[in-house]
Design a protein around this motif. Sequence first.
Motif, PDB file in Angstrom:
ATOM      1  N   UNK A 150       1.196  -1.114  -0.188  1.00 47.09           N
ATOM      2  CA  UNK A 150       0.005  -0.027   0.254  1.00 47.09           C
ATOM      3  C   UNK A 150       0.414   1.100  -0.224  1.00 47.09           C
ATOM      4  N   UNK A 151       0.632   2.299  -1.048  1.00 49.71           N
ATOM      5  CA  UNK A 151       1.036   3.447  -1.153  1.00 49.71           C
ATOM      6  C   UNK A 151       2.658   3.620  -1.608  1.00 49.71           C
ATOM      7  N   UNK A 152       3.407   2.512  -1.799  1.00 52.54           N
ATOM      8  CA  UNK A 152       4.261   2.070  -2.912  1.00 52.54           C
ATOM      9  C   UNK A 152       4.658   2.880  -3.720  1.00 52.54           C
ATOM     10  N   UNK A 153       3.675   1.935  -5.058  1.00 50.03           N
ATOM     11  CA  UNK A 153       3.275   2.872  -5.946  1.00 50.03           C
ATOM     12  C   UNK A 153       3.386   4.865  -6.316  1.00 50.03           C
ATOM     13  N   UNK A 154       2.315   4.695  -5.295  1.00 49.96           N
ATOM     14  CA  UNK A 154       2.017   6.320  -4.758  1.00 49.96           C
ATOM     15  C   UNK A 154       3.316   7.035  -4.977  1.00 49.96           C
ATOM     16  N   UNK A 155       4.174   6.459  -4.188  1.00 50.76           N
ATOM     17  CA  UNK A 155       5.474   7.755  -3.732  1.00 50.76           C
ATOM     18  C   UNK A 155       6.333   7.206  -4.196  1.00 50.76           C
ATOM     19  N   UNK A 156       6.217   6.240  -4.974  1.00 53.87           N
ATOM     20  CA  UNK A 156       7.623   6.454  -5.602  1.00 53.87           C
ATOM     21  C   UNK A 156       7.762   7.018  -6.796  1.00 53.87           C
ATOM     22  N   UNK A 157       5.813   7.705  -7.500  1.00 50.71           N
ATOM     23  CA  UNK A 157       5.742   8.423  -8.701  1.00 50.71           C
ATOM     24  C   UNK A 157       5.523   9.807  -8.066  1.00 50.71           C
ATOM     25  N   UNK A 158       5.404  10.253  -6.554  1.00 44.41           N
ATOM     26  CA  UNK A 158       5.394  10.942  -6.189  1.00 44.41           C
ATOM     27  C   UNK A 158       6.947  12.271  -5.921  1.00 44.41           C
ATOM     28  N   UNK A 159       7.213  11.131  -5.452  1.00 45.81           N
ATOM     29  CA  UNK A 159       9.034  11.262  -5.740  1.00 45.81           C
ATOM     30  C   UNK A 159       9.953  11.425  -6.495  1.00 45.81           C
ATOM     31  N   UNK A 160       9.076  10.860  -7.863  1.00 40.50           N
ATOM     32  CA  UNK A 160       9.767  10.645  -9.341  1.00 40.50           C
ATOM     33  C   UNK A 160       9.974  12.475  -9.956  1.00 40.50           C
ATOM     34  N   UNK A 161       8.187  12.662  -9.861  1.00 37.36           N
ATOM     35  CA  UNK A 161       8.190  13.757 -10.244  1.00 37.36           C
ATOM     36  C   UNK A 161       8.843  15.229  -9.682  1.00 37.36           C
ATOM     37  N   UNK A 162       8.647  14.772  -8.072  1.00 33.95           N
ATOM     38  CA  UNK A 162       9.194  15.397  -7.628  1.00 33.95           C
ATOM     39  C   UNK A 162      11.251  15.846  -7.651  1.00 33.95           C
ATOM     40  N   UNK A 163      11.389  14.577  -8.358  1.00 32.77           N
ATOM     41  CA  UNK A 163      13.347  14.417  -8.735  1.00 32.77           C
ATOM     42  C   UNK A 163      13.192  15.373 -10.361  1.00 32.77           C
ATOM     43  N   UNK A 164      12.357  14.670 -11.140  1.00 34.19           N
ATOM     44  CA  UNK A 164      12.245  15.573 -11.684  1.00 34.19           C
ATOM     45  C   UNK A 164      11.872  17.176 -11.882  1.00 34.19           C
ATOM     46  N   UNK A 165      11.487  17.735 -11.581  1.00 35.48           N
ATOM     47  CA  UNK A 165      10.915  18.819 -10.818  1.00 35.48           C
ATOM     48  C   UNK A 165      12.243  19.943 -10.355  1.00 35.48           C
ATOM     49  N   UNK A 166      13.078  18.915  -9.866  1.00 34.14           N
ATOM     50  CA  UNK A 166      14.635  19.619  -8.833  1.00 34.14           C
ATOM     51  C   UNK A 166      15.569  19.688  -9.877  1.00 34.14           C
ATOM     52  N   UNK A 167      15.747  18.857 -10.714  1.00 31.58           N
ATOM     53  CA  UNK A 167      16.518  18.439 -11.391  1.00 31.58           C
ATOM     54  C   UNK A 167      16.720  19.354 -13.279  1.00 31.58           C
ATOM     55  N   UNK A 168      15.392  19.743 -12.674  1.00 31.86           N
ATOM     56  CA  UNK A 168      14.920  20.448 -14.776  1.00 31.86           C
ATOM     57  C   UNK A 168      14.492  19.389 -15.457  1.00 31.86           C
ATOM     58  N   UNK A 169      14.465  17.960 -15.683  1.00 31.02           N
ATOM     59  CA  UNK A 169      14.868  17.163 -16.906  1.00 31.02           C
ATOM     60  C   UNK A 169      16.359  16.648 -16.944  1.00 31.02           C
ATOM     61  N   UNK A 170      17.417  16.848 -16.344  1.00 25.92           N
ATOM     62  CA  UNK A 170      18.152  16.291 -16.986  1.00 25.92           C
ATOM     63  C   UNK A 170      18.635  14.844 -17.043  1.00 25.92           C
TER      64      UNK A 170
END
Length: 123
Positions: A103-123
């Motif tokens: 429970x919550x694993x995939x949603x958490x991973x997707x949120x973290x991936x989105x935050x990383x993408x925004x933080x790194x700017x698509x590098x």
Amino acid sequence: MPTDTTSPGAVPGSRALAHPDREEIRLADVLHALADPMRLRIVCRLAAADGELSCADIELPVSKSTCTHHYRVLRESGVIQQLYRGTAKMNGLRSADLEALFPGLIDGVLRAADRQERRLGGR
């Protein structure tokens, strides 16, 4: 034992691919599959889709054989399901199975991936 059945609603006579049953999905295998940036990209794209996507719908900057490997790892770990529709291999995230097991694993991973993408700017 992995099953050779396709998802409900599959076209009779379509080629079947082996998928682990829900009870066979292991956290270590799921985490291993999600640890690769290309596989995580596939999962994020599938999660954002309104339904199944073909392999051709998800562009990856790797060779076709490497794409095939990534999809196989995701399927064999239980993260995605694949089935053939004609000549297209269709892919869908096994959200319900993963949520029931972890429970919550995939949603958490997707949120973290989105935050990383925004933080790194698509590098």
